[in-house]
Structures are given as C-alpha cells and as structure tokens.
Design a protein around this motif. Sequence first.
Motif, mmCIF file in Angstrom:
data_model
loop_
_atom_site.group_PDB
_atom_site.id
_atom_site.type_symbol
_atom_site.label_atom_id
_atom_site.label_comp_id
_atom_site.label_asym_id
_atom_site.label_seq_id
_atom_site.Cartn_x
_atom_site.Cartn_y
_atom_site.Cartn_z
ATOM 1 N N GLU A 1 38.707 35.035 29.755
ATOM 2 C CA GLU A 1 37.522 35.282 28.916
ATOM 3 C C GLU A 1 36.357 35.752 29.783
ATOM 4 O OE1 GLU A 1 37.276 35.256 25.589
ATOM 5 O OE2 GLU A 1 39.402 34.740 25.426
ATOM 6 N N ARG A 2 36.170 35.121 30.953
ATOM 7 C CA ARG A 2 35.104 35.552 31.865
ATOM 8 C C ARG A 2 35.380 36.966 32.378
ATOM 9 N NH1 ARG A 2 35.927 30.295 33.642
ATOM 10 N NH2 ARG A 2 36.940 30.969 35.574
ATOM 11 N N LEU A 3 36.645 37.245 32.690
ATOM 12 C CA LEU A 3 37.013 38.580 33.152
ATOM 13 C C LEU A 3 36.776 39.616 32.051
ATOM 14 C CD1 LEU A 3 38.178 40.434 35.324
ATOM 15 C CD2 LEU A 3 40.476 39.782 34.549
ATOM 16 N N ALA A 4 37.084 39.262 30.809
ATOM 17 C CA ALA A 4 36.881 40.184 29.688
ATOM 18 C C ALA A 4 35.408 40.550 29.530
ATOM 19 C CB ALA A 4 37.416 39.581 28.391
ATOM 20 N N ALA A 5 34.518 39.615 29.846
ATOM 21 C CA ALA A 5 33.088 39.903 29.761
ATOM 22 C C ALA A 5 32.690 40.959 30.790
ATOM 23 C CB ALA A 5 32.276 38.625 29.973
ATOM 24 N N GLN A 6 33.444 41.040 31.890
ATOM 25 C CA GLN A 6 33.153 42.018 32.934
ATOM 26 C C GLN A 6 33.935 43.316 32.735
ATOM 27 O OE1 GLN A 6 33.618 40.387 36.864
ATOM 28 N NE2 GLN A 6 32.630 38.480 36.272
ATOM 29 N N ASP A 7 35.216 43.179 32.364
ATOM 30 C CA ASP A 7 36.060 44.367 32.234
ATOM 31 C C ASP A 7 37.228 44.053 31.300
ATOM 32 O OD1 ASP A 7 37.761 46.584 32.525
ATOM 33 O OD2 ASP A 7 37.232 46.833 34.633
ATOM 34 N N GLU A 8 37.098 44.462 30.053
ATOM 35 C CA GLU A 8 38.104 44.192 29.014
ATOM 36 C C GLU A 8 39.460 44.808 29.378
ATOM 37 O OE1 GLU A 8 39.653 42.589 25.612
ATOM 38 O OE2 GLU A 8 37.568 42.332 26.208
ATOM 39 N N GLN A 9 39.446 45.990 30.016
ATOM 40 C CA GLN A 9 40.711 46.656 30.342
ATOM 41 C C GLN A 9 41.539 45.843 31.325
ATOM 42 O OE1 GLN A 9 41.088 50.924 30.658
ATOM 43 N NE2 GLN A 9 42.129 50.685 32.624
ATOM 44 N N LEU A 10 40.900 45.153 32.264
ATOM 45 C CA LEU A 10 41.658 44.333 33.212
ATOM 46 C C LEU A 10 42.422 43.232 32.475
ATOM 47 C CD1 LEU A 10 39.200 43.926 36.232
ATOM 48 C CD2 LEU A 10 41.097 45.547 35.960
ATOM 49 N N VAL A 11 41.809 42.653 31.457
ATOM 50 C CA VAL A 11 42.479 41.614 30.673
ATOM 51 C C VAL A 11 43.650 42.215 29.903
ATOM 52 C CG1 VAL A 11 42.215 39.925 28.815
ATOM 53 C CG2 VAL A 11 40.412 40.189 30.523
ATOM 54 N N ARG A 12 43.458 43.389 29.332
ATOM 55 C CA ARG A 12 44.552 44.057 28.608
ATOM 56 C C ARG A 12 45.711 44.351 29.550
ATOM 57 N NH1 ARG A 12 43.532 48.554 24.790
ATOM 58 N NH2 ARG A 12 45.473 47.744 23.988
ATOM 59 N N VAL A 13 45.404 44.764 30.778
ATOM 60 C CA VAL A 13 46.459 45.028 31.768
ATOM 61 C C VAL A 13 47.218 43.735 32.074
ATOM 62 C CG1 VAL A 13 46.912 45.667 34.181
ATOM 63 C CG2 VAL A 13 45.405 47.086 32.783
ATOM 64 N N VAL A 14 46.489 42.636 32.263
ATOM 65 C CA VAL A 14 47.134 41.343 32.522
ATOM 66 C C VAL A 14 48.041 40.970 31.355
ATOM 67 C CG1 VAL A 14 46.732 38.847 32.759
ATOM 68 C CG2 VAL A 14 45.369 40.461 34.099
ATOM 69 N N GLU A 15 47.551 41.106 30.131
ATOM 70 C CA GLU A 15 48.352 40.750 28.961
ATOM 71 C C GLU A 15 49.608 41.606 28.864
ATOM 72 O OE1 GLU A 15 44.823 39.118 26.024
ATOM 73 O OE2 GLU A 15 45.449 41.207 25.867
ATOM 74 N N ASP B 1 44.312 48.303 38.624
ATOM 75 C CA ASP B 1 43.768 47.256 37.762
ATOM 76 C C ASP B 1 44.575 45.962 37.870
ATOM 77 O OD1 ASP B 1 41.787 48.987 36.970
ATOM 78 O OD2 ASP B 1 42.569 49.301 34.937
ATOM 79 N N SER B 2 45.892 46.076 38.010
ATOM 80 C CA SER B 2 46.737 44.882 38.173
ATOM 81 C C SER B 2 46.359 44.135 39.444
ATOM 82 C CB SER B 2 48.215 45.267 38.231
ATOM 83 O OG SER B 2 48.663 45.758 36.999
ATOM 84 N N ALA B 3 46.213 44.871 40.527
ATOM 85 C CA ALA B 3 45.858 44.248 41.805
ATOM 86 C C ALA B 3 44.468 43.623 41.740
ATOM 87 C CB ALA B 3 45.933 45.280 42.930
ATOM 88 N N LEU B 4 43.530 44.331 41.129
ATOM 89 C CA LEU B 4 42.170 43.819 41.004
ATOM 90 C C LEU B 4 42.140 42.555 40.143
ATOM 91 C CD1 LEU B 4 39.170 44.220 41.600
ATOM 92 C CD2 LEU B 4 39.058 45.729 39.620
ATOM 93 N N ALA B 5 42.829 42.583 39.004
ATOM 94 C CA ALA B 5 42.865 41.412 38.120
ATOM 95 C C ALA B 5 43.543 40.235 38.817
ATOM 96 C CB ALA B 5 43.595 41.751 36.823
ATOM 97 N N ARG B 6 44.639 40.490 39.528
ATOM 98 C CA ARG B 6 45.353 39.434 40.246
ATOM 99 C C ARG B 6 44.439 38.780 41.282
ATOM 100 N NH1 ARG B 6 49.338 42.344 42.291
ATOM 101 N NH2 ARG B 6 50.557 42.119 40.403
ATOM 102 N N ALA B 7 43.733 39.600 42.045
ATOM 103 C CA ALA B 7 42.831 39.067 43.071
ATOM 104 C C ALA B 7 41.686 38.280 42.430
ATOM 105 C CB ALA B 7 42.280 40.205 43.932
ATOM 106 N N TRP B 8 41.127 38.825 41.360
ATOM 107 C CA TRP B 8 40.009 38.151 40.691
ATOM 108 C C TRP B 8 40.458 36.808 40.120
ATOM 109 C CZ3 TRP B 8 38.260 36.127 36.172
ATOM 110 C CH2 TRP B 8 36.887 36.010 36.005
ATOM 111 N N LEU B 9 41.611 36.805 39.449
ATOM 112 C CA LEU B 9 42.108 35.551 38.856
ATOM 113 C C LEU B 9 42.479 34.533 39.928
ATOM 114 C CD1 LEU B 9 44.254 36.990 35.934
ATOM 115 C CD2 LEU B 9 42.181 35.589 35.718
ATOM 116 N N THR B 10 43.071 34.994 41.002
ATOM 117 C CA THR B 10 43.422 34.075 42.099
ATOM 118 C C THR B 10 42.164 33.412 42.642
ATOM 119 O OG1 THR B 10 45.374 35.341 42.678
ATOM 120 C CG2 THR B 10 44.481 33.907 44.378
ATOM 121 N N ARG B 11 41.126 34.208 42.863
ATOM 122 C CA ARG B 11 39.857 33.655 43.374
ATOM 123 C C ARG B 11 39.266 32.661 42.383
ATOM 124 N NH1 ARG B 11 36.115 37.797 43.193
ATOM 125 N NH2 ARG B 11 35.184 36.786 41.412
ATOM 126 N N GLU B 12 39.246 33.024 41.112
ATOM 127 C CA GLU B 12 38.653 32.151 40.088
ATOM 128 C C GLU B 12 39.424 30.848 39.902
ATOM 129 O OE1 GLU B 12 35.841 32.532 37.835
ATOM 130 O OE2 GLU B 12 35.354 33.836 39.526
#
Length: 181
Positions: free
Chosen positions: A127-141, A167-178
């Motif tokens: 949800e926090r990631l979606a507030a920053q970049d909705e497409q990254l969440v769609r890629v994760v899903e 986007d996959s790599a960016l989302a993975r790194a962001w989620l890992t950090r969070e």
Amino acid sequence: MSPIDSSDSARTSRARLDALMPEIYQELRRLASKAMSAERRDHTLQTTALVHEAYLHLAGVHGLSVESRPAFLALAAQVMRRILVDHARARMAEKRGGERTRVTLAEGVAETPASSLDVLALDEALERLAAQDEQLVRVVEMRFVAGMSVEETAGVLGVSSATVKRDSALARAWLTRELTA
C-alpha cells in the motif's frame, strides 16, 4: 444509466465471465495454488475455495472486461491477494492481537529463501509502495502473485520487457528494505 441498463450490463459481464470460466479455470487454480503455496501450512482457505471466492468477487464487478486473458488473470491475481489479506485480517481479529500470519514470499522478494514475511506487513508495504508508484505494485502482483512471465506482464502493462525487469528489481529492493527495517 437507468437501473435496468445497469442490471443488463451486470448480466452481460456475468455471462461473459461464466462463458470464460471453463477455459481459464485451470489457470485460476494455478494462480491460487501459487498464492496458497506462500501461505502457512495450516491455512483454513483451500486453493479451490480461493478460486471460487475470486470468481464471486469478479462476478460482482460491473463492466468487467474479459477480452484480454493476461489482463483478466492479472486482475484475478489482485483479487486473490486481497482475499488472502482479508482472510489474514479476519484471523487476526479473531485472535485479538495474537501472532500475525507468516508467509514465505516466492521468487526472492525477501533476500533469503528461508525468511518469512507477515502477509499483513507485506500488504501494508505494498500500500505504501502504491502511493509512490502504482505500476511497481502491479508488477509485483503479476510477477510474484500471478506467476506471469516478464513478457506477459509487459503485454498487460503496455511496457517493454526491460521496464518490467527494472520494475521487478526496484520493487524487490524496496520491499526487502521495508520489510527488514
């Protein structure tokens, strides 16, 4: 739009979904199986129940477009994720603050394969990631929930395969950090 028109639209969407179901039922089971494989072993929701629950949610969507199979599967994966999150929230409410549900996230979103994640914490992070970049969440899903290939994801999103990989790599790194903070 009059109530009759709205009802006719809902019936048309439902009829198209009903006609499509025999063709995509096994794909929906594959999605559900993949989603359930990340859940705890004693989960009370079974794969078939998840498929049926997703169908009921999708059947209630007015104006549902089922023309694009990958886009429909991406939507189904999103619905399944929401069902699992809602299920976890209901379980937490029953336990009144007991331990959260632990899941292992597929394909290395977490740094180590043995690490497990809290499904509710993951949802909050998404949800926090979606507030920053909705497409990254769609890629994760699409990639990690629906198990779609890079090419399928790129086709649904209308972007290049390189963009999906980035986007996959960016989302993975962001989620890992969070999730490890």
